[in-house]
Design a protein around this motif. Sequence first.
Motif, PDB file in Angstrom:
ATOM      1  N   PRO A   1       0.937  -1.052   0.052  1.00  0.00           N
ATOM      2  CA  PRO A   1       0.011  -0.076  -0.055  1.00  0.00           C
ATOM      3  C   PRO A   1       0.809   1.322  -0.091  1.00  0.00           C
ATOM      4  O   PRO A   1       1.960   1.169  -0.176  1.00  0.00           O
ATOM      5  CB  PRO A   1      -0.777  -0.194   1.325  1.00  0.00           C
ATOM      6  CG  PRO A   1       0.133  -1.059   2.135  1.00  0.00           C
ATOM      7  CD  PRO A   1       0.828  -2.034   1.149  1.00  0.00           C
TER       8      PRO A   1
ATOM      9  N   PHE B   1     -10.832   1.950  12.134  1.00  0.00           N
ATOM     10  CA  PHE B   1     -10.764   2.769  10.850  1.00  0.00           C
ATOM     11  C   PHE B   1     -11.740   3.758  10.531  1.00  0.00           C
ATOM     12  O   PHE B   1     -13.120   3.485  10.979  1.00  0.00           O
ATOM     13  CB  PHE B   1     -10.623   2.159   9.441  1.00  0.00           C
ATOM     14  CG  PHE B   1      -9.329   1.238   9.476  1.00  0.00           C
ATOM     15  CD1 PHE B   1      -8.198   1.358   9.014  1.00  0.00           C
ATOM     16  CD2 PHE B   1      -9.561  -0.281   9.839  1.00  0.00           C
ATOM     17  CE1 PHE B   1      -6.950   0.790   8.941  1.00  0.00           C
ATOM     18  CE2 PHE B   1      -8.345  -0.985   9.647  1.00  0.00           C
ATOM     19  CZ  PHE B   1      -7.278  -0.480   9.339  1.00  0.00           C
TER      20      PHE B   1
ATOM     21  N   PRO C   1       2.964   4.513   1.225  1.00  0.00           N
ATOM     22  CA  PRO C   1       3.535   4.618   2.455  1.00  0.00           C
ATOM     23  C   PRO C   1       2.933   5.114   3.956  1.00  0.00           C
ATOM     24  O   PRO C   1       2.022   6.053   3.341  1.00  0.00           O
ATOM     25  CB  PRO C   1       4.774   5.519   2.119  1.00  0.00           C
ATOM     26  CG  PRO C   1       4.475   6.211   0.666  1.00  0.00           C
ATOM     27  CD  PRO C   1       3.443   5.207   0.036  1.00  0.00           C
ATOM     28  N   LEU C   2       3.062   4.678   4.901  1.00  0.00           N
ATOM     29  CA  LEU C   2       2.381   5.018   6.027  1.00  0.00           C
ATOM     30  C   LEU C   2       0.902   5.090   5.862  1.00  0.00           C
ATOM     31  O   LEU C   2       0.304   5.514   6.701  1.00  0.00           O
ATOM     32  CB  LEU C   2       2.951   6.578   6.531  1.00  0.00           C
ATOM     33  CG  LEU C   2       4.488   6.764   6.433  1.00  0.00           C
ATOM     34  CD1 LEU C   2       4.845   8.107   6.829  1.00  0.00           C
ATOM     35  CD2 LEU C   2       4.952   5.646   7.663  1.00  0.00           C
ATOM     36  N   GLU C   3       0.438   4.134   5.037  1.00  0.00           N
ATOM     37  CA  GLU C   3      -1.119   4.166   4.916  1.00  0.00           C
ATOM     38  C   GLU C   3      -1.693   3.661   6.310  1.00  0.00           C
ATOM     39  O   GLU C   3      -2.926   4.219   6.459  1.00  0.00           O
ATOM     40  CB  GLU C   3      -1.445   3.278   3.852  1.00  0.00           C
ATOM     41  CG  GLU C   3      -2.882   3.627   3.487  1.00  0.00           C
ATOM     42  CD  GLU C   3      -3.442   2.419   2.575  1.00  0.00           C
ATOM     43  OE1 GLU C   3      -3.063   1.290   2.844  1.00  0.00           O
ATOM     44  OE2 GLU C   3      -4.525   2.725   1.827  1.00  0.00           O
ATOM     45  N   TRP C   4      -1.237   2.738   7.003  1.00  0.00           N
ATOM     46  CA  TRP C   4      -1.693   2.148   7.845  1.00  0.00           C
ATOM     47  C   TRP C   4      -1.937   3.140   9.288  1.00  0.00           C
ATOM     48  O   TRP C   4      -2.420   2.774  10.278  1.00  0.00           O
ATOM     49  CB  TRP C   4      -0.889   1.240   8.500  1.00  0.00           C
ATOM     50  CG  TRP C   4       0.566   1.395   9.002  1.00  0.00           C
ATOM     51  CD1 TRP C   4       1.603   1.505   8.089  1.00  0.00           C
ATOM     52  CD2 TRP C   4       1.296   1.772  10.354  1.00  0.00           C
ATOM     53  NE1 TRP C   4       2.753   1.800   8.712  1.00  0.00           N
ATOM     54  CE2 TRP C   4       2.393   1.770   9.969  1.00  0.00           C
ATOM     55  CE3 TRP C   4       0.644   1.706  11.424  1.00  0.00           C
ATOM     56  CZ2 TRP C   4       3.357   2.057  11.064  1.00  0.00           C
ATOM     57  CZ3 TRP C   4       1.392   1.831  12.619  1.00  0.00           C
ATOM     58  CH2 TRP C   4       2.645   2.373  12.413  1.00  0.00           C
ATOM     59  N   MET C   5      -1.113   4.377   9.194  1.00  0.00           N
ATOM     60  CA  MET C   5      -1.330   5.391  10.196  1.00  0.00           C
ATOM     61  C   MET C   5      -2.497   6.336   9.753  1.00  0.00           C
ATOM     62  O   MET C   5      -2.830   7.220  10.762  1.00  0.00           O
ATOM     63  CB  MET C   5      -0.324   6.244  10.273  1.00  0.00           C
ATOM     64  CG  MET C   5       1.102   5.637  10.919  1.00  0.00           C
ATOM     65  SD  MET C   5       2.281   6.806  11.131  1.00  0.00           S
ATOM     66  CE  MET C   5       3.747   5.968  11.869  1.00  0.00           C
ATOM     67  N   MET C   6      -2.875   6.090   8.597  1.00  0.00           N
ATOM     68  CA  MET C   6      -4.059   7.087   8.303  1.00  0.00           C
ATOM     69  C   MET C   6      -5.427   6.964   9.024  1.00  0.00           C
ATOM     70  O   MET C   6      -5.462   5.641   9.318  1.00  0.00           O
ATOM     71  CB  MET C   6      -4.174   7.102   6.758  1.00  0.00           C
ATOM     72  CG  MET C   6      -2.792   7.487   6.060  1.00  0.00           C
ATOM     73  SD  MET C   6      -2.265   9.199   6.485  1.00  0.00           S
ATOM     74  CE  MET C   6      -0.434   9.077   6.134  1.00  0.00           C
ATOM     75  N   PRO C   7      -6.331   8.162   8.801  1.00  0.00           N
ATOM     76  CA  PRO C   7      -7.658   7.823   9.586  1.00  0.00           C
ATOM     77  C   PRO C   7      -8.369   6.427   8.851  1.00  0.00           C
ATOM     78  O   PRO C   7      -9.077   5.708   9.444  1.00  0.00           O
ATOM     79  CB  PRO C   7      -8.391   9.085   9.537  1.00  0.00           C
ATOM     80  CG  PRO C   7      -7.262   9.841   8.975  1.00  0.00           C
ATOM     81  CD  PRO C   7      -6.206   9.315   8.640  1.00  0.00           C
ATOM     82  N   GLY C   8      -8.241   6.126   7.512  1.00  0.00           N
ATOM     83  CA  GLY C   8      -9.022   5.086   6.841  1.00  0.00           C
ATOM     84  C   GLY C   8     -10.365   5.463   6.445  1.00  0.00           C
ATOM     85  O   GLY C   8     -11.249   4.504   6.820  1.00  0.00           O
TER      86      GLY C   8
END
Lengths: 449, 394
Positions: free
Chosen positions: A336, A355, A338-345
């Motif tokens: 995915p 999320f 970069p750093l997508e896992w930190m995003m609000p989702g």
Amino acid sequence: MNTVHLEKGYHLRLTGRPSAELEVLPRPARVAVVPERLPFVKPRLKVKVGDRVKTGSALFEDKRHPGVSYRSPGAGTVSSILFGPRRVVRHIVVDLDDKEAFEEFGPIDRKALEGIDRLELIDRLMAGGLWPLLRELPFRHAAGIKTRPSAIFVHLDNLDPFHPLPSVYLRGCEDLFEFGLRALERAADAPVKISIAKENASTVNGLRSRITHVYTGNYPSHDPGVLLYRTKRSADENHAWFISGQGVLLLAQFLREGRLPTEQTLVVAGPGVKSPRHVRARIGAPISDLSKGRVPAPESRCIAGGVFSGLPAAMDSFLNAGETSLVYLPEGAVSPPPLEWMMPGRDVPSYSRAFLSAFAPPRERSMSCNRHGGLRACIQCGFCARVCPVDILPQLTYKAVLAEEVEESLAHGLLDCVECGLCSFVCPSKIDLLQALRRAREAYYDDIA
Amino acid sequence: MNPINRFFDSQRRHFEKGGRFEKYYFVYENIESIFYPPPHVTTVSPMVRDRLDVKRFMFLVVVALLPHYAFGVFNVGYQSHLASGLPPDFWPAVAKGLQVVVPMVAVTYAVGYFWEALFATVRKHEISEGLFVSCALFPLTLPPTQPLWQVALGISFGIVIGKEIFGGTGRNFLNPALTGRAFLYFAYPVQTSGDAVWTVLAAGRTAPVDAFTSATPLAVAAATESGSVPQAWVDAGYSTAKLFFGLYPDSIGASATFLCIVGALFLITVGVADHRIILGDILGFLATAGLLNLLAGPGSSPYLHLSPLHHLLVGGAAFGIAYMTTDPVSAPALPGARWVYGFLIGMLTVLMRVFNPAFPEGIGIAILFMNCFAPLIDEIQLKVRLKKRVPNVR
């Protein structure tokens, strides 16, 4: 009519839902049986390459259940038998003749059905090779012949995305279906329990009076194992048979015509599939024929039998009788952003509330075969226990299984497991819980069989 | 392709099989996966998996703790300036706080990560993100004057003895951060208890200015011999609002009760913390302190008369409830057991505070104690639960 509600489970909102349109596909050049996707079956071949077969000739029988034979879905020449690792028979291909010959088993009409002896009826169903469509709880293998079940469950629909709608495959077949139900009643000498999802109940008006259970709620509320678990009062009921709605039609057609049926209704669907819909196709048709011109990218995975409980199928494979779902998912072998896992989702589908999408109105989204995370030890989040439709505590049962505590895992309800796969699906540690439980069930089956 | 991606692509080969740093693959993997989670695909049913992973799960706890760090940095500096007779202006206070807190956090993470990486490398598994939560929790529970070498020793004990020797995150039965904290408490009581450790003195002072109270509210409560505890707090300068917002000398970030409430609500909302444990904790506090209130006669110690809400307001109670008791790994697994677990923690905390003069704050010990009993409570509920199933054995 009883209503059974399943609060647990999960409704996966996946794009690529099939429309109710039915397309009739042309006859393929070859058909096949795929033993590797038949649960618990160890084939003993009865044909070799070059043999001539009719529709309904025995191709192999089950080493474990001599007498249960699997028959050719078409007439012609056996052109190839493909073996996999450890001599697993992957598929047996028959090149079709222009004019197909049928093995004749002799038709039965409604009146003869009432007069026939129970064991004779079973013999006849066995002879046609369609008997394995009838499966047995708790192990979900082909129904045993000697035992008498407590009930037969007929599930008209399947909520595992995506399966044919009863309104499509039952259209114009109500009579045949009634005939099949009666045959089942006679063969099992047990009550037939017919279930359908509430939202589909109004689409099969012709059969309304026969429906005994209506279910509401998430996947896998359709599963006979779930229905049994939610309705049973004593341990005597554990041993039951089940069959899908289309399975009943195939059995009925075989009995009434005395010939092996050759067609079934299935869906070809999934995110990115062009005009996902129902198709009427040959039993044993090549997957490449079924999905010709529909599959979007080469990076797609083909799944036979629904995204949760289905198995991956190669493009050069075929669909068995009773396999009525072909779903394509993007392979998803990409990282995915970069750093997508930190995003609000905001646009991330999830069972959890971790999320932002959990707080927006639900909508259909695409999913891929990416595992979405690395393997970790169990952190006891308890999601698997919250989602399990038969109230197993997978996180604990799985530990009992790993410790080879057979008694304990059985007490946990290992045999109630319906193999829906939701525990593995929701696990944030990406533990293959279903795989562990399934292996333990198989080992136990081998032990007592 | 962006530069980060290019960097990892060029470096990966050194860590893969046959590369120069093959041994350190799991450390590399951990760092790369922060930017780019690996493109693993499913190989067995079901073919799709949920988007939530442990990385995200643990990250949400760290997010919930960030406000505590912001508060902690300010409060450490603010108390330091008050005690040293400096003007308590905002930015100088923040600067002072950063000067104290940043090294402690840096040491905690460096040492914690070292142990985790060491064990992961030897055991050949990926680094579990539970570490980042333990390392975020640990400094918040420490007094700001804790020497850095003790910080390093404490987190080492927490990670190695509290977690790694049992197999790492998920297999520990004690909360690692609390284990480290308890180690420091028992090994170095001079630097972790008493009145002097909660305030960093500046400007060359060796004692706080006269007007400054350096005793924590819990110490004040334990020392009250007559009258009422809330009155003693007011006399010491601790108004209810002050206690609620946590602006008093205490461990770095644990005193802010209002932030704990916000954090707990956040963690419940995102489904990371179990509301059963939190409500169980609160019920335990209410029931035990309430019962003590009823039993207390006119001659008994004022601490027995302290209302349950006051108990929840002061010390590390709220912090422990929101972040320590809700650690799913060291808590019981079953829903009913979680209620009992929480209740007993609340009960033990109040009993320890009131009756054990050796522990001004009881919640840390209470949680560790109940961690040990979590499997037993689970086992009892499991037995009851399995009895209710219709047996399915062939």
